[in-house]
Design an enzyme around this catalytic site. Structure first.
Site, PDB file in Angstrom:
ATOM      1  CG  ASN A 121     -16.576  69.277  30.499  1.00 37.86           C
ATOM      2  OD1 ASN A 121     -16.518  70.338  30.737  1.00 37.86           O
ATOM      3  ND2 ASN A 121     -17.092  68.359  31.210  1.00 37.86           N
ATOM      4  N   GLY A 166      -2.852  66.603  29.506  1.00 36.52           N
ATOM      5  CA  GLY A 166      -2.130  65.770  28.273  1.00 36.52           C
ATOM      6  C   GLY A 166      -3.034  64.778  27.615  1.00 36.52           C
ATOM      7  CB  THR A 187      10.076  63.495  41.693  1.00 40.69           C
ATOM      8  OG1 THR A 187      10.687  63.688  42.938  1.00 40.69           O
ATOM      9  CG2 THR A 187      11.308  63.082  40.560  1.00 40.69           C
ATOM     10  CB  CYS A 205     -15.936  63.716  36.427  1.00 42.87           C
ATOM     11  SG  CYS A 205     -14.685  64.033  35.373  1.00 42.87           S
TER      12      CYS A 205
HETATM   13  N1  PLP Z   1     -11.159  70.508  32.622  1.00 39.14           N
HETATM   14  C1  PLP Z   1     -12.084  70.154  31.686  1.00 39.14           C
HETATM   15  C2  PLP Z   1     -12.890  70.897  30.568  1.00 39.14           C
HETATM   16  C3  PLP Z   1     -12.174  68.833  31.563  1.00 39.14           C
HETATM   17  O1  PLP Z   1     -12.943  68.124  30.482  1.00 39.14           O
HETATM   18  C4  PLP Z   1     -11.305  67.999  32.368  1.00 39.14           C
HETATM   19  C5  PLP Z   1     -11.360  66.446  32.230  1.00 39.14           C
HETATM   20  O2  PLP Z   1     -12.411  65.988  31.924  1.00 39.14           O
HETATM   21  C6  PLP Z   1     -10.553  68.435  33.399  1.00 39.14           C
HETATM   22  C7  PLP Z   1     -10.517  69.845  33.642  1.00 39.14           C
HETATM   23  C8  PLP Z   1      -9.695  67.613  34.316  1.00 39.14           C
HETATM   24  O3  PLP Z   1      -8.592  67.196  33.642  1.00 39.14           O
HETATM   25  P1  PLP Z   1      -7.929  66.083  34.291  1.00 39.14           P
HETATM   26  O4  PLP Z   1      -8.662  64.786  33.955  1.00 39.14           O
HETATM   27  O5  PLP Z   1      -6.417  65.942  33.598  1.00 39.14           O
HETATM   28  O6  PLP Z   1      -7.898  66.104  35.704  1.00 39.14           O
END
Ligand code: PLP
Length: 384
Positions: free
Chosen positions: A146, A197, A234, A322
């Site tokens: 990411n 998504g 749900t 994050c």
């Molecule tokens: N895994 C990777 C490689 C990501 O880039 C991300 C989101 O930044 C996630 C997992 C987490 O996904 P979500 O934002 O749907 O929890």
């Protein structure tokens, strides 16, 4: 003063929803609102949409629909894979050091092993071979990173894991890969695969964990027994329907999109590299997904550059979304051995479906003056 036009180059953080996906979800937010687990006609109507969405997702992944488990996000899919297998079978979890925290933290939480990567962020296969011993029950290696965009050699990794620990489950976090890599070519290599998504034009708050038939794991959520007891709660029917439509479009448009965005990305990175020797490409393009442009502005503070870019309407990011806001260098760059003073100037531009030639022109037009400003006063606080 009018706001500058928005140049959105943060598709790795989240993507704008595809209009077709928005349109697909609308009926399920109004007339077709019913709970798909009921038995009356309104429920059956919602159930039909859920089943159709599951079929579409399965087809994009080249798998049977029964293996698709809808979750509340990519993080939940990753957590379910790691914690679920360890809770069901015991043993050790293994992953590379550059995984998203949604994998890294569960692996660490269970006392698992974290394997080093090389300078490009590719997992070191010798170290992986050493870590994957007989008592390992789950190995998780992301398809694409990411932050820096590195694609892991999953075919080689799959052979290694099958040889070293034939009973171990191999999971891949394909959250960042879905736009760019053929997911149907990845599923034969692994036993579990996570998607989210909002990384490919679908909604936030919907994920998928694909599970190969016969792979045992404990569900994270216990309750009503939805998703064949694998994920209670749900169903978010509107979100699931939109997820399927966005994934379908991402799949059919992937080849053409990859070619177009590679050209844009290369123009952006080449243009930035040409500005100054202080601009360095973090990972060679040959090992990356097309949408990723990650560069180190040596001598700059990424927070200062992001602030100035934002003033010009350009949305980019310093580390994974994050982690941004934290002043610590990213765990990904640290794991790759990028020196701290270089990591401080890291910027991730991530391109996607909506990126245009004009966006790239705009970035290349404004960055030189911003760099001049920052390099002339490298220590000046930007007053945020
Ligand atoms: N895994 C990777 C490689 C990501 O880039 C991300 C989101 O930044 C996630 C997992 C987490 O996904 P979500 O934002 O749907 O929890």
């Amino acid at each position: 003063v009018a706001d500058p036009p928005l140049i959105y180059l943060d598709h790795a953080a989240t993507t704008p929803m595809r209009p077709e996906a928005v349109a697909a979800m609308m009926p399920f937010l109004s007339d077709r609102f019913a709970n798909p687990s009921g038995s009356h006609r309104a429920s059956r109507n919602a159930r039909l949409a859920l089943d159709e969405a599951r079929d579409v997702v399965a087809e994009c992944l080249g798998v049977k629909p029964g293996g698709i488990v809808f979750t509340g996000c990519g993080t939940e899919a990753d957590n379910t894979a790691i914690l679920g297998v360890v809770r069901a079978r015991g043993g050790i979890a293994v992953c590379p050091s550059t995984e998203h925290h949604a994998v890294l933290h569960p692996v660490e939480h269970t006392g698992g092993r974290v394997v080093p990567v090389d300078g490009n962020g590719v997992v070191r296969l010798d170290d992986l071979a050493e870590a994957v011993t007989d008592d390992v029950t789950v190995v998780s290696v992301m398809a694409a990173n990411n932050e820096v965009g590195t694609v892991q050699p999953l075919a080689e990794i799959s052979r290694l894991v099958r040889r070293q620990a034939p009973k171990a489950v191999l999971h891949t976090d394909a959250v960042q890969a879905a736009c760019w890599l053929d997911l149907a070519a990845l599923t034969p290599l692994v036993d579990m695969l996570s998607l989210s998504g909002h990384k490919f034009g679908g909604p936030k708050g919907v994920g998928v964990l694909w599970v190969r038939e016969g792979v045992a794991f404990e569900p994270l959520l216990l309750g009503g027994g939805q998703e064949r007891d694998r994920r209670s709660g749900t169903h978010n029917v509107a979100g699931i329907v939109a997820f399927a439509e966005a994934l379908r479009l991402a799949t059919v448009e992937r080849a053409a999109g990859n070619a177009r965005i590679t050209t844009l990305r290369d123009r952006l990175v080449d243009g930035l590299l040409a500005l100054s020797p202080c601009v360095v490409e973090t990972v060679p393009r040959a090992v990356k997904i097309p949408g990723s442009a990650h560069v180190l502005f040596t001598g700059c503070e990424s927070e200062s550059l992001l602030f100035l870019l934002d003033q010009q309407g350009i949305c980019a990011s310093a580390a994974s979304a994050c982690a941004s806001g934290a002043m610590e260098p990213s765990h990904v760059l640290s794991a790759m051995g990028v020196p701290r003073e270089r990591a401080r100037g890291a910027i991730r531009f991530s391109l996607g479906v909506t990126t245009t030639d004009d966006d790239i022109d705009h970035v290349l037009a404004v960055v030189p003056a911003l760099l001049d400003r920052l390099l002339a006063a490298p220590t000046r606080a930007m007053g945020r």
